[in-house]
Design an enzyme around this catalytic site. Sequence first.
Site, PDB file in Angstrom:
ATOM      1  N   LYS A  61      -6.628  -8.511   2.794  1.00 50.64           N
ATOM      2  CA  LYS A  61      -6.252  -7.455   1.720  1.00 50.64           C
ATOM      3  C   LYS A  61      -4.850  -7.692   1.441  1.00 50.64           C
ATOM      4  CE  LYS A  61      -6.551  -2.446   1.175  1.00 50.64           C
ATOM      5  NZ  LYS A  61      -6.840  -1.226   1.855  1.00 50.64           N
ATOM      6  N   ASP A  62      -3.981  -7.886   2.309  1.00 52.17           N
ATOM      7  CA  ASP A  62      -2.600  -8.087   1.899  1.00 52.17           C
ATOM      8  C   ASP A  62      -2.385  -9.490   1.035  1.00 52.17           C
ATOM      9  OD1 ASP A  62      -1.592  -5.992   3.256  1.00 52.17           O
ATOM     10  OD2 ASP A  62      -0.852  -7.111   4.925  1.00 52.17           O
TER      11      ASP A  62
ATOM     12  N   HIS B 135       4.810  -1.387  15.512  1.00 50.00           N
ATOM     13  CA  HIS B 135       3.857  -1.654  16.391  1.00 50.00           C
ATOM     14  C   HIS B 135       3.740  -0.793  17.638  1.00 50.00           C
ATOM     15  CE1 HIS B 135       3.460  -5.061  13.854  1.00 50.00           C
ATOM     16  NE2 HIS B 135       2.264  -5.325  14.478  1.00 50.00           N
TER      17      HIS B 135
ATOM     18  N   GLU C 223      22.198  -2.365 -12.652  1.00 52.95           N
ATOM     19  CA  GLU C 223      20.894  -2.952 -12.734  1.00 52.95           C
ATOM     20  C   GLU C 223      20.068  -1.821 -12.357  1.00 52.95           C
ATOM     21  OE1 GLU C 223      20.835  -6.113 -13.759  1.00 52.95           O
ATOM     22  OE2 GLU C 223      19.864  -7.171 -12.115  1.00 52.95           O
TER      23      GLU C 223
ATOM     24  N   SER D 213       0.613   1.709  12.203  1.00 46.47           N
ATOM     25  CA  SER D 213       0.703   2.580  10.885  1.00 46.47           C
ATOM     26  C   SER D 213       0.205   4.017  10.891  1.00 46.47           C
ATOM     27  CB  SER D 213      -0.222   1.658   9.966  1.00 46.47           C
ATOM     28  OG  SER D 213       0.443   0.384   9.982  1.00 46.47           O
TER      29      SER D 213
END
Lengths: 432, 183, 325
Positions: A242-243, A214, A286, A218
Amino acid sequence: MSNGFMENSVVRWIEHRLPIFSFIDHSVGSGYPAPRNLSYWWNFGSLAGVALVIMIITGIMLAMQYTPHVDYAFDSVERIMRDVNHGWLLRYLHANGASFFFIVVYIHIFRGLYYGSYKAPRELLWILGVVILLLMMATAFMGYVLPWGQMSFWAATVITNLFSAIPLIGESIVTWLWGGFSVDNPTLNRFYALHYLLPFVIFAVVFVHIWALHVHGSNNPLGIDTKGPQDKIPFHPYYTVKDLFGLGVFLIVLSAFVFFAPNYLGHPDNYIPANPLSTPPHIVPEWYFLPFYAILRAVDFDFLWIVPAKLGGVILMFGSIMVLFILPWLDRSPVRSAKFRPIYRQFFYIFAIDCVILGIMGAKSADGNTFGMTNVFISQVATFYYFAHFLVIIPLVSTLERPKPLPSSISEPVLKGGGSMAGATAKPMEKA
Amino acid sequence: MAESTVERTQDDEGEDRRDFLYLAAGAMAVVGTGAFVWPLVDSMNPAADVLALASIEVDLSAIEEGQAITVTWRGKPVFIRHRTAAEIEEARAVPVDELSDPESDDERVQQPEWLVMIGICTHLGCIPKGQKAGEIKGEYGGWFCPCHGSHYDTSGRIRKGPAPLNLPVPPYEFLEDTTIRIG
Amino acid sequence: MPKSSRYGRKALAASLVIALSGGLGMALESSPAAAAGGGFPFPEQSWSFDGVFGTFDRAALQRGFQVYNEACSACHGLEYVAFRNLAALGYNDEQIKAFAAEKLIVDGPDDEGEMFEREGRPSDLFPSPFPNAQAAAASNNGAVPPDLSLMAKARAGGADYIYAILMGYQDSLPESVLQEIFDLRTAENEKKYKAALEEYEDRLDAYQDKIEDGQTATEPVKPEKPEPVTSVEDLGLPDTAHFNAYFAGFGIAMGQPLYGDDVEFADGTEATIEQQARDVAHFLTWAAEPTMEERKRSGIKVILFLIVLTALFYAVKRKVWADLH
């Protein structure tokens, strides 16, 4: 946050004493301006956050039913699967959730690599991300041990034995890790304690990661800084919604695995209770550890009579993550986004393919052949390329490459339809 | 709004559609979250194996008159007392309407000499004294809870003290004269 | 979506999809190869529990349970299944009590501190036929018969594998499969022979050199040319092993368990080897995960719900973003 909400007297009373609502608003609300051109690749950060929350919640519920004792661990997991109400759902969500957490985080990392999100002023943001990755790996590894199946036991044995490669003190360290002279009850108990603890440490580092995010906001697909309000839109409602859409897609895919192929990503041997006297014929980690496993096995030679093969493999395996820490200083290109770096872009794809090859080699047996070459040889070449990418190619390309001209602002190509954007003229823009 | 009526209608329709979308998505998200939370909550309820461990069989033949034993059923103590004729008489003599939790002795036993009940004080869950020979039995010759001073009579009924209810009788049946199955 | 962000996205998407599917593909590929471990590749069967809408066949489950109970349970435990779980097979309480009562369960200690045996109750787990692994090994030539509760999940191929193993003994094997295994082993032997022959020739050269130099040396032994494998005996299995086409190394410690008519099915179905093998594989798939039907049923609901929810989110997203474009 809507004005109506902030005018509510209770909200104002709280806000005056603890400004939590403006804190939320400035973190993920309308008070947090984000670049207006973030693509769907930017969904994976918030998805990783959701995955962490799903893992912690299901994990806590599982912890209430699980018994960390070598005699009861396997049985208690089967009890969760058979008798506990919805226990099968909790366990399958947790097991597959781990895989999907890694998928999401790996995509998040590759997005950062492509768009140069690790560059100034976001170096610390990137480093915190690598710390999260390391913590995730430790947590996932210890979680895999808890069901106390054959793969659990032998994964614990093999991975803890890595530390025996450390000269002089290696053996003591391994004994200390085990709390005994083999992987046994003390080991299981401490792995359980740490597996419960580490996710909260991850949570804390994620908090700092987001804090760092922040400060400068971004990065974006163009990799250029935002120049003013015309380049930005409020995080809420644009990116929250959107998320949410991205989250819906993520949950559909996760559910498909949880409900219809819950053991697809697992290994049948882990449904056999741990047997310290018999190793399964083909042990594999894995899937999300396979590339690192391939790097570990690639070193089958002593290096310069100083570094024995065992130590060399361990050094390279850990080095493959450590190199990410110094990446911001290896890449000297002032241009962030690979969109304007034609040569780096090619190498990015080769690197991605290299990682896939390492993953494939990690799954194959060490003594096999592929396309007429031994798997060890392919792993060695791929490992060499992995490090060459960071230590040679990126520094060289970043100084020698001639980047394409950058657009002058984010809003310019957006508002003018991209026609004026350099480098984009040859290719007609797709409809948004 | 300052627009003409025609424009307003169109705007309203657009807004209605949008509001409906928001509402529908929001409502479904809330339902979905609830549907996710329920399995989490329900997983803390007793599991199938716990529910299955329901019944035990107890052989009463070794209990002398006037003696009592404690057995464990579902993790709780169950008091079984072989009552004397005097105790039975005492329990029957109490006028039911004077009790704070009115229950006649006949309702609480299947065979008068055998009193079977869960030995947990209905106040706050302590285990009352009175099972062993030397223990304090309270003012009514039955049981006495040392935590907060509740007195139970020879039928396990609350007579004095803060407990609101009689000691509960578990479901049980006589398989033979001296064998019962609890649960 | 701003137009500029589409630039170069496709290629990135493609590479990541490749990366992921590569990873998934590996997970898939590694498992069967590992568990098959040298056995003949077993054919895939079709089961009622396959697929998204798959459910168990109650009649097959009951028959399969009968096979387990009457043929397998003498050696193999079912330690994670309780008698009460049999309700899922369609048995009523009385039948379940009767099944449980047939078994003796060790309980205790009693008032004298001794362990005692009593009849099973529905809440009991299936008792293991041996008190511990050592006892199991001692009565079975050193091999411990594995517990079957999780067999369908602990072996790649699940029910297919169990069925294949039960059908993999010489009697029930098609001649063609037998011949393929012989050919396979013949080819392997010849490959080994060739390698041995090359090594022999090298050694022979070294030996002759030494002899010419006047040193002493032992003459290497010429490897024998292997005969083609034409029978199970030629496979050279250890004495304690029984031939099984689908078991790793073709030799399994368990003798042929089913010969046909090992049980008399309550529903009158003919108890051929094939029928019994199929039904017990069906039963063991249920035993490995009794919650499978519940899981698939909830899955359909959850995914349908999520699809609608996601579509709504998408519509909202379009609406919210509409004023930006």
